[in-house]
Design an enzyme around this catalytic site. Sequence first.
Site, PDB file in Angstrom:
ATOM      1  N   HIS A  17       1.592  -0.422  -6.881  1.00 56.65           N
ATOM      2  CA  HIS A  17       2.276   0.818  -6.298  1.00 56.65           C
ATOM      3  C   HIS A  17       1.692   2.040  -7.266  1.00 56.65           C
ATOM      4  O   HIS A  17       1.490   3.103  -6.471  1.00 56.65           O
ATOM      5  CB  HIS A  17       3.709   0.823  -6.646  1.00 56.65           C
ATOM      6  N   LYS A  41      14.699  -7.562   3.262  1.00 56.37           N
ATOM      7  CA  LYS A  41      14.943  -7.896   1.708  1.00 56.37           C
ATOM      8  C   LYS A  41      15.962  -7.771   1.462  1.00 56.37           C
ATOM      9  O   LYS A  41      16.866  -6.704   1.490  1.00 56.37           O
ATOM     10  CB  LYS A  41      13.674  -7.102   1.044  1.00 56.37           C
ATOM     11  N   ARG A  92      -3.098  -4.075   1.202  1.00 54.89           N
ATOM     12  CA  ARG A  92      -3.594  -5.211   0.428  1.00 54.89           C
ATOM     13  C   ARG A  92      -4.660  -5.990   1.320  1.00 54.89           C
ATOM     14  O   ARG A  92      -5.892  -6.056   0.810  1.00 54.89           O
ATOM     15  CB  ARG A  92      -2.720  -5.961  -0.331  1.00 54.89           C
ATOM     16  N   SER A 130       6.037  -7.174  -5.553  1.00 52.47           N
ATOM     17  CA  SER A 130       7.139  -7.121  -6.398  1.00 52.47           C
ATOM     18  C   SER A 130       7.744  -8.570  -6.245  1.00 52.47           C
ATOM     19  O   SER A 130       8.481  -8.884  -7.168  1.00 52.47           O
ATOM     20  CB  SER A 130       8.290  -5.888  -5.591  1.00 52.47           C
TER      21      SER A 130
HETATM   22  O1  PNS Z   1       7.858  -1.833   0.163  1.00 54.19           O
HETATM   23  P1  PNS Z   1       8.453  -2.273   1.491  1.00 54.19           P
HETATM   24  O2  PNS Z   1       9.604  -3.307   1.618  1.00 54.19           O
HETATM   25  O3  PNS Z   1       7.187  -2.842   2.106  1.00 54.19           O
HETATM   26  O4  PNS Z   1       8.762  -1.077   2.416  1.00 54.19           O
HETATM   27  C1  PNS Z   1       9.054  -1.165   3.637  1.00 54.19           C
HETATM   28  C2  PNS Z   1       9.848   0.115   3.986  1.00 54.19           C
HETATM   29  C3  PNS Z   1      11.281   0.388   3.190  1.00 54.19           C
HETATM   30  C4  PNS Z   1       8.876   1.356   3.985  1.00 54.19           C
HETATM   31  C5  PNS Z   1      10.327   0.062   5.399  1.00 54.19           C
HETATM   32  O5  PNS Z   1      11.231  -1.116   5.399  1.00 54.19           O
HETATM   33  C6  PNS Z   1      10.962   1.212   5.941  1.00 54.19           C
HETATM   34  O6  PNS Z   1      10.327   2.165   6.634  1.00 54.19           O
HETATM   35  N1  PNS Z   1      12.486   1.340   6.104  1.00 54.19           N
HETATM   36  C7  PNS Z   1      13.098   2.349   6.367  1.00 54.19           C
HETATM   37  C8  PNS Z   1      13.869   2.245   7.748  1.00 54.19           C
HETATM   38  C9  PNS Z   1      12.925   2.393   8.972  1.00 54.19           C
HETATM   39  O7  PNS Z   1      12.626   3.763   9.026  1.00 54.19           O
HETATM   40  N2  PNS Z   1      12.586   1.345   9.530  1.00 54.19           N
HETATM   41  C10 PNS Z   1      11.843   1.485  10.674  1.00 54.19           C
HETATM   42  C11 PNS Z   1      10.514   1.267  10.365  1.00 54.19           C
HETATM   43  S1  PNS Z   1       9.386   1.685  11.747  1.00 54.19           S
END
Ligand code: PNS
Length: 165
Positions: A17, A41, A92, A130
């Site tokens: 990150h 998660k 990744r 993570s």
């Molecule tokens: O680190 P991660 O868990 O891969 O991040 C994913 C994250 C938090 C960026 C994604 O789940 C997200 O954008 N969550 C916010 C809610 C949202 O906008 N969901 C629709 C995505 S198209």
Amino acid sequence: MRLAICPGSFDPVTLGHLDIITRASKLFDKVIVVVMSNAAKSPLFSQVERMALLNKAIAEASITNVSVDCYDGLLADYAKMRKATAIVKGLRAVSDFEYEFQMALTNRKMYPEAETVFLTTAAENLYLSSSLVKQVARLDGDVSDFVPACILPEIKEKLRKEREI
Ligand code: PNS
């Protein structure tokens, strides 16, 4: 001003990150790292704790044009609220791609003004996540090659408390 948002769950922030955040900070005038919820998660660290770990890691890395925030709603709404130019994500492996592509298209539909920019991860961080950090740390493994040194005590303390419950 070109503002980028770097969203994620950061549970906890890893060296992967931090590499993406550092590189994004060189491409944009300002970067906001946003701690968000990932519906798939259940985090180990609270939102406030994840923000504190990020702030510590960013301060240690001496990156000055990066700030940390959190948001519980849609990423597209946050990008709109901040008038972001870009949403920066780290990629990744091919396995990341399909899901990230789906999210990028959905976010573009909801807020076309922000372009999703994918930065390829550094080769040494290819395997890093993570979830892997938590798995290794829970089994008393050494995670010092995976996370910023300054957050190692917090990870140890959190897992010690988890064991007590
Ligand atoms: O680190 P991660 O868990 O891969 O991040 C994913 C994250 C938090 C960026 C994604 O789940 C997200 O954008 N969550 C916010 C809610 C949202 O906008 N969901 C629709 C995505 S198209």
